[in-house]
Design a protein around this motif. Structure first.
Motif, PDB file in Angstrom:
ATOM      1  N   VAL A  18       0.844  -1.195   0.000  1.00 20.34           N
ATOM      2  CA  VAL A  18       0.000   0.000   0.000  1.00 20.34           C
ATOM      3  C   VAL A  18       0.883   1.251   0.000  1.00 20.34           C
ATOM      4  N   CYS A  19       0.245   2.367  -0.209  1.00 20.71           N
ATOM      5  CA  CYS A  19       0.913   3.667  -0.109  1.00 20.71           C
ATOM      6  C   CYS A  19      -0.107   4.635   0.471  1.00 20.71           C
ATOM      7  N   ALA A  44     -10.650  11.049   3.218  1.00 22.36           N
ATOM      8  CA  ALA A  44      -9.943  10.035   2.433  1.00 22.36           C
ATOM      9  C   ALA A  44      -8.894   9.332   3.293  1.00 22.36           C
ATOM     10  N   ARG A  45      -8.149  10.102   4.088  1.00 26.47           N
ATOM     11  CA  ARG A  45      -7.129   9.504   4.951  1.00 26.47           C
ATOM     12  C   ARG A  45      -7.756   8.660   6.056  1.00 26.47           C
ATOM     13  N   TYR A  51      -9.161   1.012   5.762  1.00 31.87           N
ATOM     14  CA  TYR A  51      -8.736   0.023   4.766  1.00 31.87           C
ATOM     15  C   TYR A  51      -7.491  -0.719   5.253  1.00 31.87           C
ATOM     16  N   LEU A  52      -6.517   0.026   5.778  1.00 29.92           N
ATOM     17  CA  LEU A  52      -5.292  -0.605   6.296  1.00 29.92           C
ATOM     18  C   LEU A  52      -5.606  -1.522   7.473  1.00 29.92           C
ATOM     19  N   VAL A  75      -1.243   6.606  -4.207  1.00 31.70           N
ATOM     20  CA  VAL A  75      -2.055   5.731  -3.359  1.00 31.70           C
ATOM     21  C   VAL A  75      -2.638   4.564  -4.163  1.00 31.70           C
ATOM     22  N   PHE A  76      -2.790   4.735  -5.463  1.00 29.82           N
ATOM     23  CA  PHE A  76      -3.378   3.708  -6.319  1.00 29.82           C
ATOM     24  C   PHE A  76      -2.294   2.746  -6.820  1.00 29.82           C
ATOM     25  N   VAL A  77      -1.689   2.013  -5.897  1.00 21.66           N
ATOM     26  CA  VAL A  77      -0.559   1.143  -6.203  1.00 21.66           C
ATOM     27  C   VAL A  77      -0.897   0.028  -7.181  1.00 21.66           C
TER      28      VAL A  77
END
Length: 152
Positions: A18-19, A44-45, A51-52, A75-77
């Motif tokens: 992830v990023c 978003a954060r 999500y994490l 962020v879209f890895v």
């Protein structure tokens, strides 16, 4: 980006990459269509943190790439690589502004011991255009993914 272990007719995810979300995302990120709704960076954060948390409960290893303000879409890895088992294909993202995101991903995947190949121009592909069923890979052609495939 997820790596998985194939087990007969199913597979289990064991690692995730992830990023975080850069400050530059709301104003500079690429959009497929014009949006009248601005991105709420705080929300978003917060959602990314959730999500994490969910990923930590699903995978054995969670690897985080550093946020890079030069790449608002970092962020879209999933667009930078396609992983199948222990093999990874580092893409050439379709939008030129995304291409600097791939070297850190390649380095991380090599460090994890994956067999890494890289696409070469004129091929372009966003990993988000790829679907892995567990047996087959389907690649959709889009404004970001062309029909040319070149690997080094």
């Amino acid at each position: 980006v997820y790596t998985c272990t194939l087990m007969s007719d199913s597979f289990a995810f064991t690692k995730a990459v992830v990023c975080g979300i850069p400050q530059s995302l709301p104003k500079e990120a690429q959009r497929q269509s014009p949006s009248s709704c601005p991105v709420d960076l705080r929300k978003a954060r917060e959602q990314h943190g959730q999500y994490l948390d969910a990923l930590r409960g699903l995978v054995q290893e969670l690897h985080e790439l550093p946020v890079n303000e030069e790449y608002p879409d970092c962020v879209f890895v999933e667009d930078t690589v396609v992983v199948c088992g222990k093999k990874a294909l580092v893409t050439i993202p379709g939008h030129p502004s995304r291409r600097g995101e791939t070297p850190p991903m390649k380095k991380l995947l090599e460090g994890l011991g994956l067999e890494v190949q890289s696409m070469t121009e004129p091929a372009t592909m966003d990993g988000g255009d790829v679907l892995f069923t567990g047996r087959e890979l389907f690649v959709g052609i889009s404004s970001r993914t062309n029909q040319v495939l070149h690997c080094d």
